[in-house]
Scaffold this motif. Structure first.
Motif, PDB file in Angstrom:
ATOM      1  N   ARG A  93       2.527   2.365 -13.513  1.00 12.72           N
ATOM      2  CA  ARG A  93       2.618   3.099 -14.781  1.00 12.72           C
ATOM      3  C   ARG A  93       3.593   4.262 -14.619  1.00 12.72           C
TER       4      ARG A  93
ATOM      5  N   ALA B 218       2.854   7.300 -15.449  1.00 13.25           N
ATOM      6  CA  ALA B 218       2.062   8.354 -14.836  1.00 13.25           C
ATOM      7  C   ALA B 218       1.418   7.740 -13.592  1.00 13.25           C
ATOM      8  N   PRO B 219       1.907   8.056 -12.407  1.00 16.06           N
ATOM      9  CA  PRO B 219       1.496   7.304 -11.219  1.00 16.06           C
ATOM     10  C   PRO B 219       0.124   7.737 -10.691  1.00 16.06           C
ATOM     11  N   SER B 220      -0.564   6.747 -10.065  1.00 16.51           N
ATOM     12  CA  SER B 220      -1.786   7.051  -9.317  1.00 16.51           C
ATOM     13  C   SER B 220      -1.392   7.515  -7.913  1.00 16.51           C
ATOM     14  N   ARG B 221      -2.411   7.839  -7.102  1.00 18.89           N
ATOM     15  CA  ARG B 221      -2.091   8.284  -5.738  1.00 18.89           C
ATOM     16  C   ARG B 221      -1.415   7.158  -4.951  1.00 18.89           C
ATOM     17  N   THR B 222      -1.954   5.940  -5.111  1.00 15.74           N
ATOM     18  CA  THR B 222      -1.370   4.798  -4.404  1.00 15.74           C
ATOM     19  C   THR B 222       0.066   4.556  -4.854  1.00 15.74           C
ATOM     20  N   GLN B 223       0.256   4.587  -6.170  1.00 16.20           N
ATOM     21  CA  GLN B 223       1.617   4.365  -6.684  1.00 16.20           C
ATOM     22  C   GLN B 223       2.554   5.471  -6.213  1.00 16.20           C
ATOM     23  N   ALA B 224       2.037   6.709  -6.191  1.00 15.81           N
ATOM     24  CA  ALA B 224       2.879   7.807  -5.712  1.00 15.81           C
ATOM     25  C   ALA B 224       3.291   7.579  -4.265  1.00 15.81           C
TER      26      ALA B 224
END
Lengths: 240, 230
Positions: free
Chosen positions: B44, B46-52
């Motif tokens: 997304r 707006a990233p999650s921690r994993t995506q970040a």
């Protein structure tokens, strides 16, 4: 030590497949979302920049509008001053006209009053002159004066048209009483002048001062000091 | 003790012998590709921690490519990044009991060096055409053609030997120490081996970038060339 070429080929193929798999499922999607975020941030920045420019333009427009307000205020003030000056000029002109009219009316009234006063003074002077003349004439009593008035009366009768001389009864008016002895002679002379024989009665009116008048229903001959003085007074009054 | 230089086949896939290093590579491929596909399913803005964390990895690789190659990272990201991630995972697979790192075997390192050799040619030809790439061997003058050609082969060989030597030696040393000493003695050496594995993965990827960048820069006639280090 020997190299397993089959293993080498398999490993090379494996790494190539891994490159494709990770490019398909990892590198490209993550880089894509980073690019999308960058594009979104750029769009936000561009939008913010556009809004900033719009705000600056709006500020400039407001500033220009405020400057316009000042100019409009100056114009309105100038217009109001011009209107006030015009109104003042108009009011001054109207006041001057009104003052001129009042002055003319006052002058006319004054002239009228002066004329009336002059007329009054003239009438008074005339009356005073007539009174003086009447007092002077009143002293001229006597048979000669009476005979002169009789002659005047006879000439007046003869100047009348024949139709006016016809009367059944007449009055002979004098300032002083005519003696009874002189009445038949006067009656005869008047009848002769009339060309008829009316019945003549003698009346005394001291207001005549002196003179002899003849009065009938359709005939009136004024022949006395009073009539002359009245005529003079009227002429004096009207001449003024 | 089994020699670390030996690579006996576990089974045969038709006529092809399949050694343990290939099977370990398949496991690493499954782990990396499956994990990547699973972790990147719900990306997304707006990233999650994993995506970040994933974006941090990609951004770091991009940054390294920009700093080293002076080009946009898009065409090179998948190859360079996969080299680093695979070698890193392969080196660290030594942590798993009973798993020998694929990079401790000559065939895997040779395959990686061969791919880098081919990638240099591929990207060089793509940047300047076949003529431009071949002309890059005459830089700075035609006398250097033999030396440049030998350099291309030797630097590829150096890639192979460097990675193989470092990883194999680590495994070899740990095996010797483990055979001579107790159970806990090899642990510091294993930690050192992990550090060596990470550094070697980084060095391999950086050298691949340098070689490719050199080929790309020299293949472009208008671009000021930067001679890649050997």
């Amino acid at each position: 030590m020997s190299i397993d070429w089959a293993a080498l080929g398999l490993q090379a193929l494996n790494v190539l497949i891994l490159v494709w798999l990770l490019a398909r499922f990892f590198w490209r999607p993550v880089a894509g979302v980073i690019e999308q975020r960058r594009a979104a941030a750029q769009a936000l920045l561009d939008d913010a920049g556009a809004k900033n420019e719009a705000a600056k333009a709006a500020l400039a427009e407001v500033t220009a509008t405020r400057a316009g307000f000042a100019q409009e205020r100056e114009a309105l003030l100038a217009q109001a001053q011009a209107q006030a000056a015009a109104a003042r000029t108009t009011l001054l002109a109207a006041a001057a006209q009104e003052a001129e009219a009042l002055r003319r009316e006052a002058r006319a009234a004054m002239q009228t009053e002066q004329a009336a006063a002059a007329q009054a003074w003239r009438a008074r002077a005339s009356r005073l002159a007539v009174d003086i003349a009447a007092r002077l004439a009143a002293r001229l009593q006597g048979e000669a004066v009476q005979a002169a008035f009789l002659e005047f009366l006879l000439r007046e009768i003869q100047a009348l048209p024949p139709a006016a001389r016809q009367a059944a009864a007449l009055e002979a008016v004098s300032a002083t009483e005519i003696p009874a002895a002189a009445q038949p002679d006067i009656t005869a002379r008047i009848s002769a002048a009339l060309g008829a024989t009316p019945r003549i009665s003698f009346i005394t009116e001291p207001a005549l001062i002196a003179g002899l008048e003849l009065r009938g229903p359709h005939l009136r001959i004024s022949n006395s000091w009073r009539a002359d003085l009245d005529s003079i007074e009227q002429d004096l009054t009207h001449d003024g | 003790m089994i020699s670390p230089l030996s690579n006996p086949p576990l089974f045969h896939l038709g006529p092809l012998p399949v050694p343990e290093s290939v099977v370990a590579t398949w496991g690493i491929m499954l782990l990396l590709a499956g994990g990547g596909a699973m972790l990147t399913r719900g990306l997304r803005l707006a990233p999650s921690r994993t995506q970040a964390a994933l974006e941090l990895i990609v951004s770091t690789v991009d940054s390294q490519i920009r700093d080293t190659m002076r080009v946009e990272p898009g065409p090179y990201r998948a190859f360079i990044g996969t080299l680093f991630v695979f070698i890193f995972a392969a080196n660290w697979s030594a942590l798993l009991p009973g798993v020998e790192p694929p990079t401790a075997h000559l065939e895997t390192d040779a395959a990686l060096a061969l791919l880098v050799f081919l990638a240099v040619i591929w990207f060089g030809v793509r940047a300047g055409g076949v003529r431009g790439y071949l002309a890059s061997f005459a830089f700075p003058n035609p006398i250097m053609i033999p030396l440049n050609f030998i350099e291309t082969l030797t630097r590829t060989f150096s890639l192979l030997v460097r990675l193989f030597g470092n990883v194999m030696s680590g495994v070899f040393v740990i095996g010797i120490v483990l055979s001579l000493a107790g159970l806990l003695i090899p642990i510091p050496l294993m930690a050192l081996d992990l550090l060596t594995g990470a550094v070697q993965a980084y060095i391999f990827a950086v050298l691949a970038m340098v070689f490719i960048a050199g080929a790309v820069a020299e293949a472009k006639p208008e671009t000021p060339s930067t001679k890649a280090p050997p």
